[in-house]
Design an enzyme around this catalytic site. Structure first.
Site, PDB file in Angstrom:
ATOM      1  CG  ASN A 168      -6.636  -0.792   1.820  1.00  0.00           C
ATOM      2  OD1 ASN A 168      -5.994  -0.312   0.897  1.00  0.00           O
ATOM      3  ND2 ASN A 168      -6.060  -1.328   2.876  1.00  0.00           N
ATOM      4  CG  HIS A 189      -2.932   3.387   2.636  1.00  0.00           C
ATOM      5  ND1 HIS A 189      -3.521   3.098   1.427  1.00  0.00           N
ATOM      6  CD2 HIS A 189      -3.005   2.251   3.376  1.00  0.00           C
ATOM      7  CE1 HIS A 189      -3.912   1.838   1.445  1.00  0.00           C
ATOM      8  NE2 HIS A 189      -3.620   1.306   2.608  1.00  0.00           N
ATOM      9  CB  CYS A 204      -0.915   0.008   1.212  1.00  0.00           C
ATOM     10  SG  CYS A 204      -1.987  -1.432   1.276  1.00  0.00           S
TER      11      CYS A 204
END
Ligand code: UT7
Length: 329
Positions: free
Chosen positions: A285, A255, A115
């Site tokens: 996500n 994030h 990520c």
């Protein structure tokens, strides 16, 4: 010769049209809209349609970024694709992107930092630009998590979504663009978030398929604790590297993994809600795509003014983390 000032000159993003809501997930695994919403803040996510690949969505985002920067594909000299969900194990997804875009003169490679991938890729791209090696680079964050999650595992399948975001890096006026970056890794926590099989550790076999080892496995609690700690540290470290402080920040793009993580970090740093935008409720996500998609949304909504101080902060598999500090040009 001093290195040129470089920054993001345009952005683009692409999201598949198909939505899966928490209510849809209730029909698939033992979960509830209420659990997902209160524990994560996610309400729905996008899923790429069958037959399309990571590079397809990446190209869609990239075309928009190129158009927005009035850049022809042939002007791009390097393409970095941050992703851990490739079209194929070999070659790099970036090679497919290069071909589909018609960016014949560009070198292309993938960068795997989970990520944190987009932040890592910006830091790498920045170096190639500042050294004068290249004048125009395309950085893409893309992940098609729907093909790598175990749709029978409620602890992970409710969290993720598919998306792609792209940024064209180019020269900007002195004092604008990238000011600092900071990257970190703690490989001792590598097992906290992984896909166990398909590599040299556990080559693909009937057993690995039967044991569902080709899907994402995550120790959510461990990643949660790490994220809450590392966001503030990475923000401060990035800012310190260019002699700035949290009070100087106009926007912090985090994030998007969990609304509780974002809110806790925002409050610890005494930032206002409007300074820390969120799209997790709509997309889940999206791993390496989460920051570039958020960035593109903010750009399209004209949220940033010239001269605004922005920080991007990400964390993820590795465990990795990083921050980018830039003055919006
Ligand atoms: O992108 C970077 C990587 N990822 C992250 O940053 C994720 C970070 N971690 C998180 O966001 C959170 O840890 C999760 C959202 C993954 C989990 O939230 P949590 O508050 O840490 O829950 P938990 O894992 O401690 O589970 C609590 C309970 C458990 O039940 P018991 O043992 O208390 O009876 C789980 O089995 O919730 C249960 N549970 C669920 N219940 C309904 C776990 N997943 C679900 C689900 N629906 N989908």
């Amino acid at each position: 010769m001093p290195s040129p000032s470089v920054g993001i000159i345009a952005t683009g993003s692409a999201l598949p049209p198909k939505k899966i809501t928490n209510f849809d997930l209730e029909q698939m695994v033992d979960t509830s809209d209420q659990w997902i919403k209160t524990r994560t803040g996610i309400e729905e996510r996008r899923i790429l349609e069958k037959g399309k690949t990571t590079s397809d969505l990446a190209v869609e985002a990239a075309r928009k970024a190129l158009e927005n920067s009035q850049t022809k594909a042939e002007e791009i000299e390097l393409i970095i694709v941050a992703s851990f969900t490739p079209d194929k194990v070999l070659p790099a997804t970036a090679c497919y992107v290069q071909h589909k875009l018609g960016a014949r003169k560009a070198a292309a490679f993938d960068l795997l930092a989970g990520c944190s991938g987009f932040v890592y890729a910006l830091a790498v791209g920045r170096r190639f630009m500042e050294s004068g090696t290249y004048r125009k680079i395309l950085v893409i964050g893309v992940d098609i998590l729907s093909r790598y999650v175990d749709w029978q595992d409620r602890s992970t399948c409710v969290l993720f979504g598919d998306g792609a975001g792209a940024a064209v890096l180019g020269r900007v006026k002195e004092g604008y663009g990238f000011l600092a970056d900071y990257l970190g890794t703690d490989g001792s926590k590598a097992e906290a978030l992984m896909i166990p099989a398909g590599g040299t550790f556990a080559p693909t076999s009937e057993d690995t398929v039967r044991e569902r080892l080709h899907f994402i496995k995550m120790n959510g609690h461990e990643v949660f604790k790490f994220a809450v700690r590392v966001i503030e540290e990475a923000t401060i470290e990035g800012l310190t590297r260019c002699q700035l402080k949290i009070e100087d920040l106009d926007f912090l793009l985090l994030h998007q993994a969990n609304k509780r993580i974002i809110e806790s970090a925002r409050k610890r740093m005494s930032l206002k809600e409007e300074q820390v935008p969120i799209h997790l409720d709509r997309y889940g996500n999206m791993s390496a795509a989460s920051i570039p998609v958020l960035l593109d949304e903010c750009v399209r909504e004209n949220r940033f003014k010239k001269g605004n101080l922005l920080a991007f902060v990400a964390f993820g598999a590795g465990l990795t983390w990083g921050s980018i500090v830039m003055r919006w040009a």
